[in-house]
Motif scaffolding. Structure first.
Motif, PDB file in Angstrom:
ATOM      1  N   LEU A 227      52.538 -39.427   9.854  1.00 36.06           N
ATOM      2  CA  LEU A 227      53.772 -38.941   9.229  1.00 36.06           C
ATOM      3  C   LEU A 227      54.803 -40.060   9.283  1.00 36.06           C
ATOM      4  CD1 LEU A 227      54.014 -35.393  10.863  1.00 36.06           C
ATOM      5  CD2 LEU A 227      53.170 -35.936   8.577  1.00 36.06           C
ATOM      6  N   ALA A 228      55.503 -40.266   8.184  1.00 30.78           N
ATOM      7  CA  ALA A 228      56.516 -41.321   8.105  1.00 30.78           C
ATOM      8  C   ALA A 228      57.716 -40.797   7.334  1.00 30.78           C
ATOM      9  CB  ALA A 228      55.959 -42.580   7.441  1.00 30.78           C
ATOM     10  N   CYS A 229      58.884 -41.327   7.616  1.00 27.77           N
ATOM     11  CA  CYS A 229      60.092 -40.915   6.903  1.00 27.77           C
ATOM     12  C   CYS A 229      61.065 -42.080   6.828  1.00 27.77           C
ATOM     13  CB  CYS A 229      60.749 -39.711   7.581  1.00 27.77           C
ATOM     14  SG  CYS A 229      61.484 -40.096   9.179  1.00 27.77           S
ATOM     15  N   VAL A 230      62.023 -41.956   5.921  1.00 30.84           N
ATOM     16  CA  VAL A 230      63.064 -42.957   5.739  1.00 30.84           C
ATOM     17  C   VAL A 230      64.251 -42.593   6.617  1.00 30.84           C
ATOM     18  CG1 VAL A 230      64.636 -44.028   4.083  1.00 30.84           C
ATOM     19  CG2 VAL A 230      62.322 -43.421   3.394  1.00 30.84           C
ATOM     20  N   ASN A 231      64.757 -43.561   7.379  1.00 33.47           N
ATOM     21  CA  ASN A 231      65.939 -43.347   8.206  1.00 33.47           C
ATOM     22  C   ASN A 231      67.189 -43.563   7.358  1.00 33.47           C
ATOM     23  OD1 ASN A 231      64.213 -42.968  10.357  1.00 33.47           O
ATOM     24  ND2 ASN A 231      64.373 -45.080  11.059  1.00 33.47           N
ATOM     25  N   LYS A 232      67.856 -42.480   7.024  1.00 30.69           N
ATOM     26  CA  LYS A 232      69.008 -42.538   6.133  1.00 30.69           C
ATOM     27  C   LYS A 232      70.254 -42.099   6.886  1.00 30.69           C
ATOM     28  CE  LYS A 232      70.544 -40.869   1.618  1.00 30.69           C
ATOM     29  NZ  LYS A 232      70.211 -39.960   0.477  1.00 30.69           N
TER      30      LYS A 232
END
Length: 333
Positions: free
Chosen positions: A97-102
Motif C-alpha cells: 500500500l502506498a499513498c501521497v503525502n499531501k
C-alpha cells in the motif's frame, strides 16, 4: 377625398381592406412577440424547476431522484476523488500500500493516510481523513474481537463485508450521512493475499491493483499496463511498481521519499512501514537505470550518425570518378 369617393365608390372598400390587412399584420407581429416572450419565460421556468428538483432531491440521503440516483452518495464518492492518491497492489504472497503525502500548507505536516489494522491487514484511505480514521478504528476493533473470540486471525474478506455493511447503513438513515472516504484494504489470510476497495456506497470490489484519489487515473493507466506480471512479482519489484505508480500521480513533480508513504505485508512479514531511507534508495535505483538507458540510446544514435557520415564520404569519390564516363549505363531503379 370625398369627390374621388363619389366618382369611384370602390375606393372605400379598398381602404377598408388595406386597413384590415395592416391591423392583421400588426396583430400577427404582436402575437409572435408574445409567443417568443412566453417561450423564453417557460424555458427559464423549466430550468428553475430542474434546479429546484435537484436541490430538493439532494437534501436527504434517503430520497431518490426521478432518475434513480442518490445524490448524497454521489457527493461522498466525489469526496474520494478529491483526496490525495492512494495505491494498492498485490502478488501471491505480498500486498503493498502506498499513498501521497499531501500537506495543507508548507507550515503543516501531512496527515496519515495508511493505518495498521492487524499484523495481517492494513488500509490506505483517500477522502476525508477523519472518516477514514474512525473506520480504521472500527476495523481494528473487529479484528481484535475476532482474535479474542476464535483465537485465529480475522479473514480479510469477512472484515471487508462488515465494513461495507457499516457504510451501507449510512445510505438508508435520514439522520446519517455517507462516509466520505474510500478504503483500500490489503491483507493476507489462509486463501492468500487480497486487495479490496470499499466505496462510500457500500459496494466493495477485489482487485489485483488499484488507485483512488486525485490524479489517480495516471496511476491506473500504469497499473493496467503492468498488472499481469504482479502475480509473480517479488517483494522488491512490487515495492518498485508501487513507487512508480505514485510518481505517475505527481504529474511532473520530482518524486522524493518525503512525498510518499509505503507499507508492506506478506508471508512471514507482518504489516509495517518502509523507512524513508529505503524508499529513497529504491527511487535512486530506478532513476539511475533510466539515466543509463537514455545514455545508451544517445550513444546508439551517435554511432549510427558516424556510420552514415563514413558511408557518405566513401560514396562521394565514386560519384566524382564515375561522372566522367559517358558510356556507362544508368543504374536501374
Amino acid at each position: 377625398g370625398e369627390r374621388e369617393r363619389e366618382e369611384h365608390p370602390w375606393l372605400e372598400g379598398k381602404e377598408k381592406f388595406v386597413t384590415a390587412l395592416v391591423l392583421y399584420k400588426l396583430k400577427t407581429l404582436s402575437t409572435t412577440k408574445q409567443y417568443r416572450r412566453r417561450r423564453r419565460r417557460r424555458k427559464r421556468e423549466s430550468t428553475t424547476i430542474k434546479k429546484m428538483f435537484r436541490n430538493q432531491y439532494d437534501t436527504d440521503v434517503t430520497t431518490w431522484s426521478p432518475t434513480g440516483r442518490l445524490f448524497q452518495v454521489e457527493y461522498a464518492m466525489e469526496a474520494v476523488k478529491q483526496g490525495s492518491a492512494a495505491i494498492g497492489l498485490r502478488s501471491r504472497s505480498h500486498v503493498v500500500l502506498a499513498c501521497v503525502n499531501k500537506a495543507q500548507s508548507e507550515l503543516s505536516s501531512h496527515q496519515k493516510k495508511i493505518f495498521k489494522v492487524d499484523d495481517h491487514i492494513g488500509v490506505a484511505i483517500a477522502g476525508l481523513t477523519a472518516d477514514g480514521r474512525v473506520l480504521s478504528r472500527y476495523m481494528r476493533s473487529e479484528s481484535i474481537n475476532h482474535s479474542f473470540t476464535y483465537e485465529s486471525p480475522l479473514p480479510v474478506g469477512r472484515l471487508v463485508v462488515h465494513l461495507a455493511d457499516k457504510a451501507q447503513v449510512c445510505t438508508q438513515r435520514s439522520w446519517k450521512r455517507p462516509y466520505g472516504v474510500g478504503l483500500l484494504v490489503g491483507g493476507l489470510d489462509e486463501s492468500g493475499a487480497h486487495l479490496y476497495y470499499n466505496c462510500p456506497s457500500g459496494n466493495y470490489f477485489e482487485y489485483q491493483a488499484f488507485a483512488i484519489g486525485s490524479r489517480s487515473q495516471a496511476a491506473k493507466t500504469y497499473l493496467e499496463r503492468r498488472f499481469e506480471s504482479f502475480g509473480d512479482s517479488s517483494r522488491e519489484d512490487l515495492i518498485k511498481d508501487a513507487i512508480l505508480a505514485v510518481r505517475e500521480t505527481l504529474q511532473g513533480e520530482t518524486l522524493k521519499s518525503s512525498l510518499c508513504t509505503v507499507s508492506i505485508l506478506g508471508v512471514g512479514e507482518p504489516f509495517h512501514f518502509l523507512d524513508q531511507e529505503t524508499i529513497q534508495n529504491v527511487i535512486d535505483t530506478f532513476e539511475k537505470v533510466a539515466e543509463e538507458e537514455e545514455g545508451e540510446a544517445g550513444e546508439g544514435e551517435g554511432e549510427g550518425e558516424g556510420e552514415a557520415e563514413a558511408a557518405a564520404a566513401a560514396a562521394a569519390p565514386a560519384e566524382q570518378g564515375g561522372s566522367g564516363d559517358q558510356d556507362v549505363a544508368p543504374m536501374e531503379m
